[in-house]
Design a protein around this motif. Structure first.
Motif, PDB file in Angstrom:
ATOM      1  N   GLU B  31      53.274  37.940  74.623  1.00 47.83           N
ATOM      2  CA  GLU B  31      52.061  38.344  73.929  1.00 47.83           C
ATOM      3  C   GLU B  31      51.238  39.296  74.789  1.00 47.83           C
ATOM      4  N   ARG B  32      51.140  39.012  76.092  1.00 53.41           N
ATOM      5  CA  ARG B  32      50.332  39.874  76.947  1.00 53.41           C
ATOM      6  C   ARG B  32      50.934  41.265  77.058  1.00 53.41           C
ATOM      7  N   ALA B  35      50.340  42.971  73.633  1.00 53.26           N
ATOM      8  CA  ALA B  35      48.946  43.367  73.492  1.00 53.26           C
ATOM      9  C   ALA B  35      48.663  44.576  74.377  1.00 53.26           C
ATOM     10  N   GLN B  39      47.394  48.519  73.380  1.00 49.66           N
ATOM     11  CA  GLN B  39      46.179  49.132  73.905  1.00 49.66           C
ATOM     12  C   GLN B  39      46.494  50.156  74.983  1.00 49.66           C
ATOM     13  N   THR B 283      50.436  38.275  66.249  1.00 52.32           N
ATOM     14  CA  THR B 283      49.802  38.907  67.404  1.00 52.32           C
ATOM     15  C   THR B 283      49.298  40.301  67.053  1.00 52.32           C
ATOM     16  N   TRP B 284      50.082  40.997  66.256  1.00 51.07           N
ATOM     17  CA  TRP B 284      49.711  42.338  65.807  1.00 51.07           C
ATOM     18  C   TRP B 284      48.374  42.276  65.062  1.00 51.07           C
ATOM     19  N   ARG B 286      46.187  39.944  65.392  1.00 51.13           N
ATOM     20  CA  ARG B 286      45.165  39.528  66.346  1.00 51.13           C
ATOM     21  C   ARG B 286      44.552  40.706  67.073  1.00 51.13           C
ATOM     22  N   TRP B 287      45.395  41.663  67.472  1.00 52.07           N
ATOM     23  CA  TRP B 287      44.885  42.772  68.267  1.00 52.07           C
ATOM     24  C   TRP B 287      44.466  43.952  67.404  1.00 52.07           C
TER      25      TRP B 287
END
Lengths: 117, 328
Positions: B31-32, B35, B39, B283-284, B286-287
């Protein structure tokens, strides 16, 4: 019940894992408490009063509606399993039941229970 | 030499526990990294090649950290909360069949077990929030209970759509029923069900855009604000275990579980791949999105998702009952 034995063993292992890792951490970590460090975190300000306060009534209403629909879910689970053999009559019975609960939902909606205030 | 059945079960449970914990620690790295890519950052890089040892470093760091228990906390509730939170979150893996016959307990009420145990996490969550005697934690726990029970219903009804289609609560039977066509590919019903499942998962896991529980800008870290060291690690572990288990269930209910081309032993690989796709989808989201307000979250659940999922379930049931032509 023997099908649940592995589940129970697994649950025991998870508890054991949690306890062992906490124990290992307890052995490894430093412990240097002081009164300011042990104060509740509130962005550096000294907390005023306890956090154990009374709960707004809104939570209670949400919980009540939740119980109604959770019961519906409980009824629907066995119904979903026999649907193939019981066929359309079973479907219409459940549709009528959902209709009655739906009226209750509509009433709650009109009374503004579903609004968060 | 063969072990007695109970010892075999114990070994299987031990292996599963290690697999789950390994998976969960490495999914945090995934996930990190994901993410960071979104970004235009690199993400964890220095510990080991490409940051591959980062999760282990994190675990060691948390283990060595001082454990601060607030002096005004309810010590018993506070200290038991991480365990009460972790147990149901990891326990739901018990019923997942990773491949034909490869699972700890393929219960005949698998879906019901999963739904029932997975919502027990709110007990640990509320214990943490209450026991901390911190206003942020308390508010977060209140919001959490409110939100999780609100989205539990759409979650249950969305998860019942595949149950109706398969006519079984057993997870392996649901996979077998998808041999011809994955449930997500069923016209309209499947897609709507899958979308409802994903949205309800986002909310039940307190992920952005439904993360009012830990809303950094208002509640710091939510119900775990007072936790440090290993207790914090256990809560994080539980949270990630829960979301990964829910991703697995989503992949099983709608994307055909272990079904895929190639030999049978690839099944667990296919299943994990699909579950990771579901996880990365979450996750997509989420960010990409911003947090929404409490009243909006509750309105989406009670006024839209709940009636919509019940109607969807009824439509599915009508279709199944009509096609099977049983009864009268």
């Amino acid at each position: 019940m023997s099908a649940y034995l592995p589940v129970a063993i697994f649950a025991a292992f998870i508890v054991a894992f949690a306890v062992v890792s906490l124990a290992v951490a307890w052995l490894l970590r430093p412990s240097r408490p002081d009164p300011v460090k042990l104060m509740n975190y509130e962005c550096g300000a000294e907390p005023i009063g306890s956090a154990w306060v009374q709960v707004p009534l809104g939570f209670y209403l949400v919980a009540l509606i939740f119980i109604v629909f959770d019961t519906l879910a409980v009824f629907m689970i066995p119904w979903a399993l026999v649907l193939r053999t019981a066929g359309l009559p079973a479907f219409w019975v459940m549709a009528g039941f959902v209709g009655i609960i739906g009226l209750g939902w509509l009433y709650a909606y009109r009374e503004g229970v579903l609004e968060w205030k | 030499m063969t072990l007695p059945p109970i010892a075999q079960t114990a070994v299987a449970a031990f292996v599963l526990l290690n697999v789950v914990i390994g998976l969960v620690t490495y999914v945090t790295l995934l996930e990190r990294k994901f993410a960071a890519r979104m970004q235009s950052r690199i993400g964890p890089y220095y510990v080991g090649p490409h940051g591959l040892l980062q999760p282990i470093a994190d675990a060691l760091k948390l283990m060595m950290k001082e454990d601060v228990v607030p002096s005004s906390a309810d010590r018993w509730v506070y200290n038991l909360a991480p365990i009460a939170f972790l147990v149901p979150c990891v326990l739901i893996f018990a019923t997942l069949p990773f491949a034909p016959g490869l699972g700890l307990a393929d219960l005949n009420i698998g879906v019901l077990f999963f739904l029932a145990v997975s919502s027990l996490e709110i007990v640990g969550l509320f214990m943490g929030g209450w026991g901390s005697n911190n206003k942020y934690a308390m508010l977060s726990a209140m919001r959490g209970v409110n939100q999780i029970i609100s989205y539990d219903l759409p979650f249950v009804f969305a998860a019942l759509v595949p149950v109706v289609l398969a006519g079984s609560l057993q997870l392996s039977a649901i996979v077998t029923a998808q041999q011809g066509l994955w449930f997500a590919a069923y016209p309209v019903i499947g897609q709507l069900g899958f979308i409802a499942y994903l949205v309800a998962t986002l909310a039940a896991e307190n992920r952005v855009p439904f993360d009012i529980l830990e809303a950094e800008s208002e509640l710091v870290a939510g119900f775990r604000v007072e936790y440090s060291g290993m207790k914090f690690a256990l809560i994080q572990l539980g949270e990630y275990a829960h979301i990964i288990a829910t991703s697995y269930l989503g992949a099983l209910l709608f994307l055909g579980g272990w079904l895929g081309p190639g030999p049978a032993w690839l099944g667990a690989g296919w299943f994990t791949l699909k579950a990771m796709l579901v996880f990365l989808l979450l996750t997509w989201v989420r960010w990409s999105f911003v947090r929404i307000r409490v009243d909006q979250i509750l309105a989406i659940s009670w006024k839209l998702m709940l009636p919509a999922t019940v109607l969807l379930l009824l439509v599915t049931a009508f279709w199944v009952a009509w096609r099977s032509g049983g009864g009268a």
